[in-house]
Motif scaffolding. Sequence first.
Motif, PDB file in Angstrom:
ATOM      1  N   VAL A  25      45.972  36.050  41.982  1.00 40.00           N
ATOM      2  CA  VAL A  25      46.243  37.485  41.889  1.00 40.00           C
ATOM      3  C   VAL A  25      46.953  37.878  40.596  1.00 40.00           C
ATOM      4  O   VAL A  25      46.659  38.932  40.032  1.00 40.00           O
ATOM      5  CB  VAL A  25      46.992  37.986  43.144  1.00 40.00           C
ATOM      6  CG1 VAL A  25      48.439  37.532  43.159  1.00 40.00           C
ATOM      7  CG2 VAL A  25      46.884  39.479  43.273  1.00 40.00           C
ATOM      8  N   GLU A  26      47.845  37.069  40.093  1.00 37.40           N
ATOM      9  CA  GLU A  26      48.530  37.420  38.840  1.00 37.40           C
ATOM     10  C   GLU A  26      47.550  37.485  37.680  1.00 37.40           C
ATOM     11  O   GLU A  26      47.626  38.375  36.836  1.00 37.40           O
ATOM     12  CB  GLU A  26      49.657  36.444  38.553  1.00 37.40           C
ATOM     13  CG  GLU A  26      50.856  36.657  39.456  1.00 37.40           C
ATOM     14  CD  GLU A  26      52.029  35.793  39.064  1.00 37.40           C
ATOM     15  OE1 GLU A  26      52.253  35.618  37.851  1.00 37.40           O
ATOM     16  OE2 GLU A  26      52.704  35.303  39.970  1.00 37.40           O
ATOM     17  N   GLY A  27      46.622  36.533  37.638  1.00 38.20           N
ATOM     18  CA  GLY A  27      45.603  36.556  36.592  1.00 38.20           C
ATOM     19  C   GLY A  27      44.689  37.755  36.710  1.00 38.20           C
ATOM     20  O   GLY A  27      44.295  38.354  35.705  1.00 38.20           O
TER      21      GLY A  27
ATOM     22  N   GLU B  32      47.294  33.867  46.209  1.00 40.30           N
ATOM     23  CA  GLU B  32      48.502  33.988  45.406  1.00 40.30           C
ATOM     24  C   GLU B  32      48.348  33.329  44.039  1.00 40.30           C
ATOM     25  O   GLU B  32      48.916  33.793  43.056  1.00 40.30           O
ATOM     26  CB  GLU B  32      49.697  33.400  46.152  1.00 40.30           C
ATOM     27  CG  GLU B  32      50.142  34.269  47.315  1.00 40.30           C
ATOM     28  CD  GLU B  32      51.265  33.660  48.129  1.00 40.30           C
ATOM     29  OE1 GLU B  32      51.463  32.419  48.066  1.00 40.30           O
ATOM     30  OE2 GLU B  32      51.934  34.411  48.840  1.00 40.30           O
ATOM     31  N   SER B  33      47.546  32.274  43.965  1.00 40.40           N
ATOM     32  CA  SER B  33      47.359  31.596  42.680  1.00 40.40           C
ATOM     33  C   SER B  33      46.494  32.400  41.720  1.00 40.40           C
ATOM     34  O   SER B  33      46.576  32.212  40.511  1.00 40.40           O
ATOM     35  CB  SER B  33      46.762  30.199  42.890  1.00 40.40           C
ATOM     36  OG  SER B  33      45.401  30.273  43.251  1.00 40.40           O
TER      37      SER B  33
ATOM     38  N   PHE C  49      40.451  33.714  38.009  1.00 43.56           N
ATOM     39  CA  PHE C  49      41.719  34.245  37.547  1.00 43.56           C
ATOM     40  C   PHE C  49      42.894  33.343  37.895  1.00 43.56           C
ATOM     41  O   PHE C  49      44.037  33.675  37.608  1.00 43.56           O
ATOM     42  CB  PHE C  49      41.939  35.646  38.130  1.00 43.56           C
ATOM     43  CG  PHE C  49      40.866  36.606  37.726  1.00 43.56           C
ATOM     44  CD1 PHE C  49      40.882  37.195  36.471  1.00 43.56           C
ATOM     45  CD2 PHE C  49      39.808  36.883  38.566  1.00 43.56           C
ATOM     46  CE1 PHE C  49      39.887  38.069  36.075  1.00 43.56           C
ATOM     47  CE2 PHE C  49      38.795  37.757  38.191  1.00 43.56           C
ATOM     48  CZ  PHE C  49      38.841  38.338  36.937  1.00 43.56           C
ATOM     49  N   ALA C  50      42.611  32.191  38.513  1.00 41.84           N
ATOM     50  CA  ALA C  50      43.670  31.283  38.963  1.00 41.84           C
ATOM     51  C   ALA C  50      44.115  30.310  37.880  1.00 41.84           C
ATOM     52  O   ALA C  50      44.858  29.375  38.167  1.00 41.84           O
ATOM     53  CB  ALA C  50      43.217  30.532  40.205  1.00 41.84           C
TER      54      ALA C  50
ATOM     55  N   ARG D  67      45.085  45.013  33.852  1.00 40.15           N
ATOM     56  CA  ARG D  67      45.962  45.664  32.879  1.00 40.15           C
ATOM     57  C   ARG D  67      45.356  45.641  31.487  1.00 40.15           C
ATOM     58  O   ARG D  67      45.391  46.626  30.757  1.00 40.15           O
ATOM     59  CB  ARG D  67      47.329  44.987  32.876  1.00 40.15           C
ATOM     60  CG  ARG D  67      48.168  45.308  34.084  1.00 40.15           C
ATOM     61  CD  ARG D  67      49.548  44.672  33.969  1.00 40.15           C
ATOM     62  NE  ARG D  67      50.317  44.909  35.156  1.00 40.15           N
ATOM     63  CZ  ARG D  67      50.797  43.949  35.938  1.00 40.15           C
ATOM     64  NH1 ARG D  67      50.607  42.683  35.652  1.00 40.15           N
ATOM     65  NH2 ARG D  67      51.479  44.261  37.018  1.00 40.15           N
TER      66      ARG D  67
ATOM     67  N   LEU E   2      45.513  40.683  38.051  1.00 41.02           N
ATOM     68  CA  LEU E   2      46.293  41.849  37.618  1.00 41.02           C
ATOM     69  C   LEU E   2      46.404  41.906  36.096  1.00 41.02           C
ATOM     70  O   LEU E   2      46.315  42.990  35.505  1.00 41.02           O
ATOM     71  CB  LEU E   2      47.675  41.825  38.254  1.00 41.02           C
ATOM     72  CG  LEU E   2      47.715  42.132  39.751  1.00 41.02           C
ATOM     73  CD1 LEU E   2      49.117  41.929  40.293  1.00 41.02           C
ATOM     74  CD2 LEU E   2      47.222  43.533  40.031  1.00 41.02           C
ATOM     75  N   ALA E   3      46.583  40.766  35.459  1.00 40.32           N
ATOM     76  CA  ALA E   3      46.640  40.736  33.996  1.00 40.32           C
ATOM     77  C   ALA E   3      45.321  41.218  33.397  1.00 40.32           C
ATOM     78  O   ALA E   3      45.315  41.965  32.413  1.00 40.32           O
ATOM     79  CB  ALA E   3      46.972  39.324  33.508  1.00 40.32           C
ATOM     80  N   GLU E   4      44.210  40.820  33.988  1.00 44.55           N
ATOM     81  CA  GLU E   4      42.888  41.257  33.505  1.00 44.55           C
ATOM     82  C   GLU E   4      42.714  42.760  33.676  1.00 44.55           C
ATOM     83  O   GLU E   4      42.229  43.445  32.774  1.00 44.55           O
ATOM     84  CB  GLU E   4      41.788  40.512  34.260  1.00 44.55           C
ATOM     85  CG  GLU E   4      40.388  40.931  33.897  1.00 44.55           C
ATOM     86  CD  GLU E   4      39.937  40.467  32.523  1.00 44.55           C
ATOM     87  OE1 GLU E   4      38.916  40.985  32.044  1.00 44.55           O
ATOM     88  OE2 GLU E   4      40.586  39.580  31.933  1.00 44.55           O
TER      89      GLU E   4
END
Length: 76
Positions: free
Chosen positions: A62-64, A59-60, A31-32, A70, A66-68
């Motif tokens: 986690v955003e990916g 941190e690199s 997810f990074a 969602r 969370l997007a998955e």
Amino acid sequence: LIIAMDRLNRETLLERSPAPFRERIRLFMEFAGDSDVEDVPDPYYGGAEGFDDVLDLVESAVEGLLAEVRHRSGVR
């Protein structure tokens, strides 16, 4: 979704999982984005710097992640 922090854990999870659920097992670093790192190392053996390095990796990705989540749940 089942997230493994390294390839060894992922392989163990795949071996123990029923076939229909194996597609849900993913490496966290997938997810990074464009990172070439596959495994999140155990920070315990790297001293304070090891924890900083692992935090950077988390941190690199986690955003990916969370997007998955969602996307899978239909949340925008």
